[in-house]
Design a protein around this motif. Structure first.
Motif, short mmCIF file in Angstrom:
data_model
loop_
_atom_site.label_atom_id
_atom_site.label_comp_id
_atom_site.label_asym_id
_atom_site.label_seq_id
_atom_site.Cartn_x
_atom_site.Cartn_y
_atom_site.Cartn_z
N ASP A 219 -9.48 -24.75 1.41
CA ASP A 219 -8.63 -25.12 0.41
C ASP A 219 -8.42 -27.00 0.61
O ASP A 219 -7.97 -27.63 -0.50
CB ASP A 219 -7.69 -25.01 -0.27
N SER A 220 -8.18 -27.24 2.37
CA SER A 220 -7.68 -28.54 2.97
C SER A 220 -8.55 -29.82 2.42
O SER A 220 -9.99 -29.46 2.77
CB SER A 220 -7.29 -28.24 3.57
N ARG A 223 -11.06 -30.36 5.29
CA ARG A 223 -11.53 -29.53 5.88
C ARG A 223 -12.28 -29.66 7.03
O ARG A 223 -12.88 -28.94 7.94
CB ARG A 223 -12.07 -28.37 4.59
N GLY A 241 -9.20 -19.04 2.07
CA GLY A 241 -8.10 -20.56 1.26
C GLY A 241 -8.57 -19.23 -0.09
O GLY A 241 -8.22 -17.74 -0.35
N ARG A 243 -9.76 -20.34 -2.99
CA ARG A 243 -10.53 -21.01 -4.02
C ARG A 243 -12.10 -20.09 -3.47
O ARG A 243 -11.91 -20.10 -2.37
CB ARG A 243 -11.02 -22.78 -3.71
N ALA A 246 -14.25 -19.45 0.28
CA ALA A 246 -13.50 -19.22 1.65
C ALA A 246 -14.04 -18.03 1.67
O ALA A 246 -14.44 -16.86 1.75
CB ALA A 246 -12.39 -19.23 1.35
N GLN A 249 -10.48 -15.12 1.35
CA GLN A 249 -10.05 -15.48 0.15
C GLN A 249 -9.85 -14.38 -0.91
O GLN A 249 -9.34 -13.39 -0.86
CB GLN A 249 -11.53 -15.92 -0.76
N ALA A 285 -1.61 -17.82 1.34
CA ALA A 285 -2.15 -18.44 2.35
C ALA A 285 -2.00 -18.49 4.17
O ALA A 285 -3.11 -18.23 4.38
CB ALA A 285 -2.32 -20.48 1.87
#
Length: 456
Positions: A219-220, A223, A241, A243, A246, A249, A285
């Protein structure tokens, strides 16, 4: 169990032993020396450890590493700082442990502790970790030197505030798995921006052993920078993450009774449900990064889930306790160890979720943010408002921009130091309040926590 013999220390460091001895621990702070420990007399700009050798022996040290002869069993070396690095290298070389390294702007220590809890349960007590926040140029080699030869799994935290630091540390640790938790503004006085921080954090992948796994936050916004840094060093890159997309997830996460989260996570082709005790989406997370690492070393995900459920908040990093106020009780959330803009927002969201008569925030200045410091502090007005904070105590000169931003919006007290903040809070709190205490460690808000909990 013997950790080091004088002969092994001499062989590792190239030193000369004055006598035979065995050590079952290692320390470079004389105040931490216990019976049977090896004391390493480090010499630095601030002090010379040789001044404390006698004290170390008085406290029961079995021997010492020194750069000049002393009374008592010792190994004589040319440079004690170099000798500690060499001892760390020898400790890493003699073990067959699966080694995991952790770094990030936020969440390093919490993720390391959660991962250790999982590894310790999986290995039936044969796991090792760096203690406290020993994550710098002396703390990492000390943590390695303390690792028993029969360790089956180990996790080491690595930090930095300048480019190049992690490159050196990770080559000492030589992890089989390397995790970056979160990239956020921290130590920005030493970097041109967040992308530069991401590149510096990506140095952790340089130490990966052959076949190593890189774990990065999906999610960064950084990334791709982290993946690029990992690509030439890792045999496999795993993302984690909240979202879609990932590799690991959180398919679902909901607030559980008691304030934590109930999480259903997909790890590759497996699905695991578990409870994470510390509250907040950031801890969800963190737990995904932990599961990714456990899976990478072939650990049991079910056992890891059980360990996560038992995890409690760490002092200074989310520990929660009831405190006596005005004939009743209030909730104290201790986040006093560290702070940057991302962690401030995350913990204010945790405060927002608390069912309380009033929400009170004690916020200390965030340090090492460089020229953008005023803007970062002023921007906290939004998450403070969103958290439904009714009273806020701001500590330190760096908090002046936030005090101005909050003027006329909520009850705000701006004080110079932690001692004054503790005195102000004594008459401010009432039964049913939820109190968050958070700031950079140098502000000293731990004394506010101690005062409120009756320990100071």
């Amino acid at each position: 169990m013997t950790l080091w013999t004088s002969a092994a220390i001499a062989a590792a460091t190239g030193g000369v032993a004055s006598a035979d001895f065995v050590a079952n621990g290692v320390a470079f702070d004389s105040r931490e020396v216990g019976p049977g420990d090896l004391f390493v007399a480090l010499s630095g700009e601030a002090t010379d450890g040789h001044r404390f050798v006698a004290q170390a022996f008085a406290q029961g040290a079995a021997g010492a590493i020194v750069a000049r002869p002393v009374d008592g069993p010792h190994v004589l070396v040319e440079d004690t700082v170099r000798a500690l690095d060499l001892l760390a290298t020898a400790a890493r070389s003699r073990t067959a442990a699966r080694v995991i390294g952790v770094t990030g702007s936020v969440g390093k220590t919490g993720t390391k502790e959660a991962l250790f809890a999982c590894l310790d349960r999986i290995t039936h007590g044969h796991a090792h970790r760096s203690v406290k926040s020993y994550n710098n140029h002396t703390g990492v080699p000390l943590s390695l030197a303390r690792m028993p030869a029969d360790t089956q799994a180990a996790v080491f935290e690595m930090g930095m505030n300048h480019a190049g630091e992690l490159s050196r540390l990770t080559r000492l640790v030589r992890p089989g798995v390397a995790i970056v938790t979160t990239i956020a503004p921290a130590h920005t006085a030493f970097f041109s921006g967040e992308d530069a921080i991401a590149r510096a954090k990506g140095e952790i992948f340089e130490g990966l052993v052959s076949g190593g796994v890189a774990i990065v936050p999906f999610d960064s916004p950084h990334r791709d920078t982290l993946i690029a840094a990992a690509r030439s060093h890792a045999a496999r890159i795993v993302t984690f993450g909240l979202r879609d997309g990932a590799d690991v997830q959180a398919v679902e996460h909901v607030r559980s009774v008691g304030g934590g989260s109930f999480v259903t996570a997909r790890v590759g082709t497996h699905e695991v449900s578990y409870t994470i005790a510390p509250p907040g989406e950031h801890w969800v997370a963190n737990s995904l990064a932990v599961l990714a690492a456990v899976d990478a070393i072939g650990g049991d995900l079910g056992i890891a889930g059980l360990a996560l459920a038992d995890l409690e908040g760490l002092a200074g990093r989310g520990a929660r306790q009831s405190i006596a106020v005005g004939g009743g009780e209030a909730l104290l959330i201790d986040e006093s160890y560290n702070a940057n803009p991302a962690s401030m927002r995350a913990t204010l969201k945790v405060l927002a979720a608390e069912r309380a008569t009033r929400r009170v925030a004690v916020l200390g200045e965030m340090r090492e943010l460089g020229e953008a410091s005023d803007a970062y502090h002023a921007a906290l007005a939004v998450p403070v408002d969103e958290a439904g904070v009714s009273r806020v105590v701001l500590v330190g000169a760096g908090m002046l921009p936030l005090a101005k931003a909050l003027e006329g919006r909520i009850e705000t007290v701006h004080v110079a130091d932690a001692a004054t903040a503790a005195a102000v809070l004594t008459d401010m709190l009432a039964p049913g309040d939820a109190v968050l205490v958070k700031g950079s460690n140098g502000v000293g808000l731990a004394q506010v926590v101690a005062r409120l909990s009756g320990q100071g």
